[in-house]
Design a protein around this motif. Structure first.
Motif, PDB file in Angstrom:
ATOM      1  N   HIS A 251       0.853   1.327  13.013  1.00 36.27           N
ATOM      2  CA  HIS A 251       0.960  -0.031  13.543  1.00 36.27           C
ATOM      3  C   HIS A 251       2.100  -0.100  14.563  1.00 36.27           C
ATOM      4  N   ALA A 252       1.848  -0.836  15.652  1.00 36.13           N
ATOM      5  CA  ALA A 252       2.839  -0.960  16.719  1.00 36.13           C
ATOM      6  C   ALA A 252       3.667  -2.229  16.600  1.00 36.13           C
ATOM      7  N   GLY A 253       3.422  -3.031  15.572  1.00 37.62           N
ATOM      8  CA  GLY A 253       4.153  -4.274  15.385  1.00 37.62           C
ATOM      9  C   GLY A 253       4.465  -4.492  13.921  1.00 37.62           C
ATOM     10  N   SER A 254       5.095  -5.617  13.622  1.00 34.59           N
ATOM     11  CA  SER A 254       5.449  -5.957  12.242  1.00 34.59           C
ATOM     12  C   SER A 254       4.205  -5.944  11.357  1.00 34.59           C
ATOM     13  N   ILE A 255       4.355  -5.377  10.161  1.00 34.69           N
ATOM     14  CA  ILE A 255       3.260  -5.384   9.191  1.00 34.69           C
ATOM     15  C   ILE A 255       3.511  -6.555   8.244  1.00 34.69           C
ATOM     16  N   TYR A 256       2.563  -7.490   8.189  1.00 39.09           N
ATOM     17  CA  TYR A 256       2.781  -8.733   7.467  1.00 39.09           C
ATOM     18  C   TYR A 256       2.206  -8.754   6.048  1.00 39.09           C
ATOM     19  N   ASP A 257       1.167  -7.958   5.798  1.00 44.08           N
ATOM     20  CA  ASP A 257       0.554  -8.029   4.473  1.00 44.08           C
ATOM     21  C   ASP A 257      -0.169  -6.731   4.182  1.00 44.08           C
ATOM     22  N   VAL A 258      -0.425  -6.502   2.880  1.00 48.39           N
ATOM     23  CA  VAL A 258      -1.115  -5.299   2.435  1.00 48.39           C
ATOM     24  C   VAL A 258      -1.953  -5.659   1.220  1.00 48.39           C
ATOM     25  N   ALA A 259      -3.093  -4.972   1.071  1.00 44.96           N
ATOM     26  CA  ALA A 259      -3.966  -5.162  -0.084  1.00 44.96           C
ATOM     27  C   ALA A 259      -4.555  -3.813  -0.482  1.00 44.96           C
ATOM     28  N   TRP A 260      -4.752  -3.633  -1.796  1.00 44.87           N
ATOM     29  CA  TRP A 260      -5.345  -2.403  -2.311  1.00 44.87           C
ATOM     30  C   TRP A 260      -6.862  -2.535  -2.365  1.00 44.87           C
ATOM     31  N   SER A 261      -7.538  -1.414  -2.212  1.00 44.26           N
ATOM     32  CA  SER A 261      -8.973  -1.383  -2.460  1.00 44.26           C
ATOM     33  C   SER A 261      -9.219  -1.564  -3.949  1.00 44.26           C
ATOM     34  N   PRO A 262     -10.402  -2.037  -4.357  1.00 41.77           N
ATOM     35  CA  PRO A 262     -10.666  -2.238  -5.791  1.00 41.77           C
ATOM     36  C   PRO A 262     -10.494  -0.968  -6.615  1.00 41.77           C
ATOM     37  N   GLU A 263     -10.724   0.206  -6.011  1.00 42.44           N
ATOM     38  CA  GLU A 263     -10.579   1.468  -6.737  1.00 42.44           C
ATOM     39  C   GLU A 263      -9.136   1.956  -6.753  1.00 42.44           C
ATOM     40  N   GLY A 264      -8.274   1.366  -5.938  1.00 37.69           N
ATOM     41  CA  GLY A 264      -6.882   1.778  -5.877  1.00 37.69           C
ATOM     42  C   GLY A 264      -6.640   3.041  -5.088  1.00 37.69           C
ATOM     43  N   THR A 265      -7.578   3.420  -4.223  1.00 38.19           N
ATOM     44  CA  THR A 265      -7.448   4.666  -3.462  1.00 38.19           C
ATOM     45  C   THR A 265      -7.011   4.430  -2.018  1.00 38.19           C
ATOM     46  N   HIS A 266      -7.195   3.222  -1.503  1.00 41.65           N
ATOM     47  CA  HIS A 266      -6.872   2.922  -0.108  1.00 41.65           C
ATOM     48  C   HIS A 266      -6.095   1.609  -0.028  1.00 41.65           C
ATOM     49  N   ILE A 267      -5.409   1.427   1.089  1.00 35.96           N
ATOM     50  CA  ILE A 267      -4.740   0.157   1.349  1.00 35.96           C
ATOM     51  C   ILE A 267      -5.227  -0.404   2.681  1.00 35.96           C
ATOM     52  N   LEU A 268      -5.228  -1.734   2.770  1.00 30.94           N
ATOM     53  CA  LEU A 268      -5.575  -2.453   3.994  1.00 30.94           C
ATOM     54  C   LEU A 268      -4.326  -3.181   4.457  1.00 30.94           C
ATOM     55  N   THR A 269      -3.912  -2.928   5.697  1.00 31.36           N
ATOM     56  CA  THR A 269      -2.711  -3.551   6.239  1.00 31.36           C
ATOM     57  C   THR A 269      -3.059  -4.362   7.483  1.00 31.36           C
ATOM     58  N   CYS A 270      -2.226  -5.363   7.776  1.00 27.93           N
ATOM     59  CA  CYS A 270      -2.414  -6.170   8.985  1.00 27.93           C
ATOM     60  C   CYS A 270      -1.085  -6.309   9.697  1.00 27.93           C
ATOM     61  N   SER A 271      -1.155  -6.536  11.019  1.00 25.85           N
ATOM     62  CA  SER A 271       0.060  -6.451  11.819  1.00 25.85           C
ATOM     63  C   SER A 271       0.038  -7.408  12.997  1.00 25.85           C
TER      64      SER A 271
END
Length: 516
Positions: A251-271
């Motif tokens: 990410h080239a900017g501030s990361i504001y939030d994160v969420a886990w996948s239902p299986e707990g293997t991946h994360i989703l981030t936004c910026s």
């Protein structure tokens, strides 16, 4: 249509009686309210495809698979800043800008209030429930030392002391498995880890060099992730709270939030770089980068994410809820838009069947159905909400196949019905109070604090100024007559002859100025 089973109420003196009207077909909730330079936190129901968030003084619950299924909770007297479903799905905790948290029933049709408590003196920034739906963590802003609190859901009794932060706490989460743990992140750039219950500070992690915007435990509680304004993604052991490494999401900017996948293997981030990314939580490989617009603007900052079941969603700075799909990284597969401020203007176009609304922040939206809406963008790409006007929308109408809006930037904007951007602008002779056009007509009248202007074919064709009263409202009859409400408590009728307006009558019998 056949008559309803129940007769409508004789009077609709309250909002509650209006909302219980047998003629009410559906409700479309407002959009999440956002602030530039900060993230927000949204919640998901543990079993149903429903998202929950604050919108003004309301809590909005929207069904992601059925846009007509929307619920609006109106129990707060201040702006709602956080809302989360309990892990059982039966209760909701919602917090507002005054530090008040309300716990109310979700599955009961009356949505009975279970608890109302003031957790601290400032804004509630985030909430989290424990696995048993018996304890709640609230964090936020306060003038004293209490910036975080864990309490029993039905009594408000404190469960330990969450101390240690010196600045506003932005995020919290509750470990979903025993032994229970609480993690918090704050503007003091620290992540704190608490053991309990009763909860006491265990240790502090100082891996971030700027605000910690979000902390989240994995679904099985084995890992914890934190993200911040410093663009870092730091992983921790979920049981001990000790750091285990960093992930380079790119990410080239501030990361504001994160969420886990239902299986707990991946994360989703936004910026703030206007993208969302899916990253493998073990290898650190960025698998998908979602672009939210082919021409990203300030309004496309991504400020929140959620991942539940098959649904990956993000929230843009303009309040749009974006549906993300790995197979379509170039654009959202669907988008829910809405107003972030009070709706103050409305017009239904009988020709196209569309309804248009305008709000206090200058936003204009075209509605074709409860889940089929388009934001009519203005020309200022720096605006956080793609607003059509630089101020309040004073009126909306359609004239000659075009949408026309007037706003407190002293301008009229025009766009073809069905288009998603304004195409023309006309300067007005003052601050508008309303605009009107006869159904399927070609002549529109705009009332301003300085007079009345006639608009046809995208141009001003007539004007009336130097009045002995101040216009307060306006209506049009075909291309023949214009009625103007005035500050003198009269309704003034004018005959239209080309570009000339001639007063033919005045009256009305009102004791106050004409409002509509």
């Amino acid at each position: 249509p056949a008559p309803r089973a129940r007769a409508p109420p004789a009077t609709m003196a309250t909002a509650a009686s209006f909302l219980s009207s047998p003629y009410l077909e559906h409700t479309v909730g407002g959009a999440p309210v956002t602030t530039r330079g900060a993230g927000i936190h949204i919640g998901m129901h543990p079993r149903e495809p429903k998202v929950i968030y604050g919108s003004g003084k309301n809590v909005v619950v929207r069904n992601l698979e059925n846009p007509t299924d929307t619920f609006v909770y109106r129990g707060h007297n201040a702006n709602v800043t956080a809302a989360k479903f309990s892990t059982s799905g039966y209760w909701v905790a919602s917090g507002d800008a005054t530090g008040r948290v309300r716990v109310w029933s979700w599955d009961n049709p009356e949505h009975i209030l279970k608890l109302e408590t003031i957790v601290f003196s400032g804004e509630v920034k985030d909430l989290a429930w424990d696995k048993e739906s018996k304890r709640i963590v609230a964090v936020g802003d306060a003038s004293g030392q209490t910036l975080a609190k864990c309490f029993v859901w039905d009594t408000g009794s404190a469960v330990g002391q969450l101390v240690g932060h010196s600045k506003r706490v932005l995020t919290c989460d509750y470990r979903p498995e025993r032994p229970f743990r609480i993690a918090t992140g704050a503007e003091d750039m620290l992540v704190k880890f608490y053991n309990g219950p009763p909860f006491q500070l265990d240790h502090t992690n100082s891996g971030h060099s700027n605000f910690v915007n979000s902390v989240r435990f994995s679904p099985d509680g084995s890992r914890l992730v934190s993200v911040g304004t410093d663009k870092k993604v730091i992983m921790y052991d979920g049981r001990s709270g000790e750091p285990t490494g960093e992930l380079a999401t790119g990410h080239a900017g501030s990361i504001y939030d994160v969420a886990w996948s239902p299986e707990g293997t991946h994360i989703l981030t936004c910026s703030s770089d206007k993208t969302c990314r899916v990253t493998d939580a073990t290898s650190g490989e960025v698998e998908v980068t979602f672009a939210l617009s082919p021409d990203p603007q300030v309004s496309d900052f991504q400020v929140a994410v959620a991942w539940a079941g098959p649904h990956m969603i993000s929230v843009s700075l303009d309040g749009s809820i974006n549906f993300l799909d790995r197979g379509s990284p170039g654009a959202p597969v669907n988008q829910l838009v809405g107003h972030q401020a009070a709706i103050v203007a409305l017009h239904h176009d009988a020709v196209s069947g569309c309804t248009f609304t305008g709000s206090n922040d200058g936003t204009v939206i075209q509605w074709r159905g409860p889940g089929d809406a388009v934001r009519i963008a203005g020309t200022d790409k720096r605006h956080v909400a793609k607003a059509a006007h630089g101020g309040k929308v004073a009126g909306v109408t359609t004239v000659g196949g075009q949408l026309m809006t007037v706003g407190w930037d002293d301008a009229a904007r025009l766009a073809l019905v069905g288009e998603s951007a304004m195409s023309a602008s006309l300067p007005l002779g003052g601050q508008p109070v309303g605009v009107a056009c006869a159904p399927a007509g070609a002549l529109a009248a705009v009332a301003t604090n300085n007079g009345v202007q006639l608009i046809s074919g995208g141009a001003i064709v007539g004007e009336l100024s130097g009045l002995a009263y101040t216009p307060t409202s306006v209506a049009v009859w075909g291309a023949e007559e214009v009625a103007v409400g005035g500050s003198d408590s009269k309704i003034h009728i004018y005959a239209v002859d080309g570009a000339t307006l001639t007063e033919t009558a005045a009256g009305g019998g009102h004791r106050g100025q004409g409002a509509a």
